[in-house]
Design a protein around this motif. Structure first.
Motif, PDB file in Angstrom:
ATOM      1  N   VAL A  88       0.341  -1.543  -0.407  1.00  0.00           N
ATOM      2  CA  VAL A  88      -0.384   0.298   0.348  1.00  0.00           C
ATOM      3  C   VAL A  88       1.140   1.063  -0.024  1.00  0.00           C
ATOM      4  CG1 VAL A  88      -1.693   0.911   1.378  1.00  0.00           C
ATOM      5  CG2 VAL A  88      -2.261  -1.107   1.495  1.00  0.00           C
ATOM      6  N   GLN A  89       1.899   1.499   0.763  1.00  0.00           N
ATOM      7  CA  GLN A  89       2.918   1.748   1.205  1.00  0.00           C
ATOM      8  C   GLN A  89       3.884   2.393  -0.339  1.00  0.00           C
ATOM      9  OE1 GLN A  89       5.743   1.388   3.456  1.00  0.00           O
ATOM     10  NE2 GLN A  89       6.124   4.021   3.922  1.00  0.00           N
ATOM     11  N   GLY A  90       3.786   1.561  -1.097  1.00  0.00           N
ATOM     12  CA  GLY A  90       4.486   2.291  -2.062  1.00  0.00           C
ATOM     13  C   GLY A  90       3.646   2.373  -3.676  1.00  0.00           C
ATOM     14  N   GLY A  91       2.561   2.341  -3.864  1.00  0.00           N
ATOM     15  CA  GLY A  91       1.809   3.361  -4.264  1.00  0.00           C
ATOM     16  C   GLY A  91       1.390   4.356  -3.557  1.00  0.00           C
ATOM     17  N   LEU A  92       0.634   4.428  -2.750  1.00  0.00           N
ATOM     18  CA  LEU A  92       0.323   5.843  -2.425  1.00  0.00           C
ATOM     19  C   LEU A  92       1.904   7.020  -2.009  1.00  0.00           C
ATOM     20  CD1 LEU A  92      -1.047   5.318   1.358  1.00  0.00           C
ATOM     21  CD2 LEU A  92      -2.374   5.759  -1.076  1.00  0.00           C
ATOM     22  N   TRP A 146       9.506  -4.802   1.469  1.00  0.00           N
ATOM     23  CA  TRP A 146       8.926  -5.098   0.660  1.00  0.00           C
ATOM     24  C   TRP A 146       9.201  -3.301  -0.355  1.00  0.00           C
ATOM     25  CZ3 TRP A 146       5.710  -3.336  -2.992  1.00  0.00           C
ATOM     26  CH2 TRP A 146       5.907  -4.355  -4.295  1.00  0.00           C
ATOM     27  N   THR A 147      10.065  -3.493  -1.010  1.00  0.00           N
ATOM     28  CA  THR A 147      10.054  -1.929  -2.088  1.00  0.00           C
ATOM     29  C   THR A 147       9.156  -2.772  -3.309  1.00  0.00           C
ATOM     30  OG1 THR A 147      11.819  -1.286  -2.456  1.00  0.00           O
ATOM     31  CG2 THR A 147      11.202  -0.492  -0.650  1.00  0.00           C
ATOM     32  N   MET A 148       8.882  -2.039  -4.111  1.00  0.00           N
ATOM     33  CA  MET A 148       8.183  -2.048  -5.647  1.00  0.00           C
ATOM     34  C   MET A 148       9.140  -1.950  -6.159  1.00  0.00           C
ATOM     35  SD  MET A 148       5.593  -3.388  -7.467  1.00  0.00           S
ATOM     36  CE  MET A 148       5.510  -3.564  -9.250  1.00  0.00           C
ATOM     37  N   GLN A 149      10.551  -0.784  -6.369  1.00  0.00           N
ATOM     38  CA  GLN A 149      11.417  -0.215  -6.924  1.00  0.00           C
ATOM     39  C   GLN A 149      12.624  -1.381  -6.849  1.00  0.00           C
ATOM     40  OE1 GLN A 149       9.693   1.331  -4.189  1.00  0.00           O
ATOM     41  NE2 GLN A 149      10.628   3.398  -4.257  1.00  0.00           N
ATOM     42  N   GLU A 150      12.485  -1.795  -5.694  1.00  0.00           N
ATOM     43  CA  GLU A 150      13.593  -2.911  -5.480  1.00  0.00           C
ATOM     44  C   GLU A 150      13.632  -4.783  -6.612  1.00  0.00           C
ATOM     45  OE1 GLU A 150      15.981  -2.873  -1.723  1.00  0.00           O
ATOM     46  OE2 GLU A 150      14.333  -1.586  -1.395  1.00  0.00           O
ATOM     47  N   PRO A 253       5.193 -11.668  -5.931  1.00  0.00           N
ATOM     48  CA  PRO A 253       5.642 -10.906  -4.867  1.00  0.00           C
ATOM     49  C   PRO A 253       5.629 -11.056  -2.965  1.00  0.00           C
ATOM     50  CG  PRO A 253       3.642 -10.142  -4.663  1.00  0.00           C
ATOM     51  CD  PRO A 253       3.231 -10.662  -5.686  1.00  0.00           C
ATOM     52  N   ALA A 254       7.531 -10.585  -3.020  1.00  0.00           N
ATOM     53  CA  ALA A 254       7.759 -11.245  -1.588  1.00  0.00           C
ATOM     54  C   ALA A 254       8.182 -12.554  -1.609  1.00  0.00           C
ATOM     55  CB  ALA A 254       6.763 -10.746  -1.626  1.00  0.00           C
ATOM     56  N   LEU A 255       8.256 -13.381  -2.673  1.00  0.00           N
ATOM     57  CA  LEU A 255       8.812 -14.702  -2.331  1.00  0.00           C
ATOM     58  C   LEU A 255       9.806 -14.982  -2.396  1.00  0.00           C
ATOM     59  CD1 LEU A 255       7.245 -16.203  -5.352  1.00  0.00           C
ATOM     60  CD2 LEU A 255       5.906 -15.960  -3.378  1.00  0.00           C
ATOM     61  N   ASP A 256      10.735 -14.214  -2.282  1.00  0.00           N
ATOM     62  CA  ASP A 256      12.271 -13.969  -1.576  1.00  0.00           C
ATOM     63  C   ASP A 256      12.226 -14.025  -0.646  1.00  0.00           C
ATOM     64  OD1 ASP A 256      13.398 -15.425  -4.460  1.00  0.00           O
ATOM     65  OD2 ASP A 256      13.831 -12.647  -5.415  1.00  0.00           O
ATOM     66  N   PHE A 257      11.355 -12.973  -0.413  1.00  0.00           N
ATOM     67  CA  PHE A 257      11.510 -12.406   1.298  1.00  0.00           C
ATOM     68  C   PHE A 257      10.603 -13.264   2.409  1.00  0.00           C
ATOM     69  CE2 PHE A 257      11.756  -7.692   0.500  1.00  0.00           C
ATOM     70  CZ  PHE A 257      12.554  -8.220   0.095  1.00  0.00           C
ATOM     71  N   ILE A 258      10.059 -14.305   2.189  1.00  0.00           N
ATOM     72  CA  ILE A 258       9.843 -15.433   3.215  1.00  0.00           C
ATOM     73  C   ILE A 258      10.606 -16.336   3.612  1.00  0.00           C
ATOM     74  CG2 ILE A 258       6.660 -14.900   2.655  1.00  0.00           C
ATOM     75  CD1 ILE A 258       7.592 -17.297   1.087  1.00  0.00           C
ATOM     76  N   PRO A 259      10.295 -16.288   4.861  1.00  0.00           N
ATOM     77  CA  PRO A 259      11.581 -16.667   6.199  1.00  0.00           C
ATOM     78  C   PRO A 259      11.324 -18.819   4.872  1.00  0.00           C
ATOM     79  CG  PRO A 259       9.465 -16.446   7.079  1.00  0.00           C
ATOM     80  CD  PRO A 259       9.056 -15.655   5.650  1.00  0.00           C
ATOM     81  N   ASP A 260       9.715 -18.956   4.180  1.00  0.00           N
ATOM     82  CA  ASP A 260       9.904 -20.392   4.372  1.00  0.00           C
ATOM     83  C   ASP A 260       9.742 -20.491   3.242  1.00  0.00           C
ATOM     84  OD1 ASP A 260       7.561 -19.388   4.594  1.00  0.00           O
ATOM     85  OD2 ASP A 260       6.297 -20.334   5.309  1.00  0.00           O
ATOM     86  N   ALA A 261      10.565 -19.768   1.881  1.00  0.00           N
ATOM     87  CA  ALA A 261      10.685 -19.542   0.310  1.00  0.00           C
ATOM     88  C   ALA A 261      11.288 -21.359  -0.029  1.00  0.00           C
ATOM     89  CB  ALA A 261      11.726 -18.612   0.365  1.00  0.00           C
ATOM     90  N   ALA A 262      11.897 -22.044   0.226  1.00  0.00           N
ATOM     91  CA  ALA A 262      12.546 -22.693  -0.101  1.00  0.00           C
ATOM     92  C   ALA A 262      11.529 -24.504  -0.041  1.00  0.00           C
ATOM     93  CB  ALA A 262      13.616 -23.406   0.606  1.00  0.00           C
ATOM     94  N   GLN A 263      10.906 -24.374   1.190  1.00  0.00           N
ATOM     95  CA  GLN A 263       9.698 -25.524   1.132  1.00  0.00           C
ATOM     96  C   GLN A 263       7.844 -24.446   0.655  1.00  0.00           C
ATOM     97  OE1 GLN A 263      11.473 -23.299   3.840  1.00  0.00           O
ATOM     98  NE2 GLN A 263      10.948 -24.404   5.729  1.00  0.00           N
ATOM     99  N   LEU A 264       7.923 -23.757  -0.172  1.00  0.00           N
ATOM    100  CA  LEU A 264       7.333 -23.327  -0.463  1.00  0.00           C
ATOM    101  C   LEU A 264       7.342 -24.254  -1.855  1.00  0.00           C
ATOM    102  CD1 LEU A 264       4.207 -21.870  -1.536  1.00  0.00           C
ATOM    103  CD2 LEU A 264       5.613 -19.885  -1.842  1.00  0.00           C
TER     104      LEU A 264
END
Ligand SMILES: [Fe+2]
Ligand SMILES: [Fe+2]
Length: 332
Positions: A88-92, A146-150, A253-264
């Motif tokens: 939301v913040q990124g968009g605002l 998370w940011t859209m830019q990065e 989005p954020a797939l690299d950020f979540i702690p359980d990315a590998a399990q997912l």
């Protein structure tokens, strides 16, 4: 929300030329406002719901039937939804001086905040995670920003965010629908909802939660699709180019950020709930169709053809064919 390819095309022009860039932006703004108002009315009057009304008792009764892969994927969905504040913040920040897009961002964020909450409830009341486990998981999720830019470079613009969100919402809807069907199977229920389920308006237990959240996601896809179509009419060049960029490099989005990315990832590979192939056949292709293209090649052709359009030519003289060619006429 109706999503036929003809939607929007018949919408009367509310702004007349000459077609300067400002005139095009004004026309986009006016039509997007109309779309937002009907979206918002429906969201408030028809699609409104609160997580505490989800079928908690049934989650308790049937929760032990959920497979470990299902639980892994629901937890990862929770992780991705919990970045709602950053989304939301990124968009605002981008929409500071754009009331329509700002208001949509606020309304969208209010709905999205319920989704992480819903998955938290599913995991807790299915007795698959404890309150402490969930608290620790969410804390770890939120230790990243998370940011859209990065994370989606090249899409940090009002148009980029719009086209990305339009595809992302459809992909999310697809995932949640697949999960709903998977849960029904694990519960030992037939694919079709029972008469009682249909009568009360939502399915049983966690399947009901996925159905309700899924309705939000497809409505989000619908409003972003409508606004994408509006941009296509007034700014064909930029919009088609942005769409192609999104289709070429789309990731959730954020797939690299979540702690359980590998399990997912492992669970996704085992269950094939979502695969790169399904992204093309069940997400990208229906979107291309809804935007009026036969296939991705047609969009690629459209990108090239749009560059050749005479700059002052108004949308009333331009029709985009399904093969990606612009048909010009001299009378509106
Ligand atoms: Fe969501
Ligand atoms: Fe959504």
């Amino acid at each position: 929300m109706s999503m036929t390819a003809t939607d929007g095309i018949e919408m009367p022009l509310v702004v007349k030329g000459p077609w300067t860039h400002q005139a095009r932006m004004d026309a986009i703004d006016k039509e997007c406002r109309q779309s937002f108002e009907s979206y918002f009315t429906k969201a408030m009057k028809v699609r409104n719901w609160v997580p505490n009304e989800l079928p908690i008792k049934e989650m308790h009764e049937l929760g032990h039937k959920l497979s470990p892969d299902t639980v892994t994927m629901i937890q990862a969905f929770l992780g991705v939804e919990e970045y709602v504040g950053d989304y939301v913040q990124g968009g605002l920040e981008l929409f500071h001086n754009n009331r329509v897009r700002r208001n949509l961002q606020l309304a969208w964020g209010m709905e999205e905040l319920k989704h992480g909450w819903a998955w938290e409830m599913v995991l807790l009341h299915s007795e698959q995670r404890t309150e402490t486990q969930l608290k620790e998981y969410i804390e770890e999720v939120l230790s990243h920003k998370w940011t859209m830019q990065e994370n989606h470079p090249g899409l940090y613009s009002p148009l980029g965010v719009l086209c990305y969100a339009m595809v992302q919402e459809r992909a999310t809807y697809f995932n949640y629908e697949e999960m709903r069907k998977r849960i029904r199977q694990e519960y030992g229920l037939p694919e079709k909802a029972s008469v009682e389920e249909r009568k009360r308006g939502h399915q049983i237990g966690a399947a009901g939660a996925f159905q309700i959240v899924g309705r939000d996601e497809i409505a989000h896809h619908g409003i972003f699709l409508e606004m994408t179509r509006i941009h296509m009419r007034y700014l064909p060049d930029e919009t088609l180019e942005t769409l192609l960029k999104v289709f070429r490099g789309f990731t959730m989005p954020a797939l690299d950020f979540i702690p359980d990315a590998a399990q997912l990832e492992e669970a996704m590979m085992r269950t094939k709930l979502h695969t790169p192939r399904k992204q093309v056949t069940d997400v990208n292709n229906p979107i291309l169709d809804a935007l009026g293209f036969d296939n991705k090649r047609a969009l690629e052709r459209g990108v090239q053809e749009a560059k050749k359009l005479p700059p002052g030519l108004g949308p009333e003289f331009v029709t985009l064919s399904r093969s990606g060619e612009f048909v010009l006429s001299t009378s509106a």
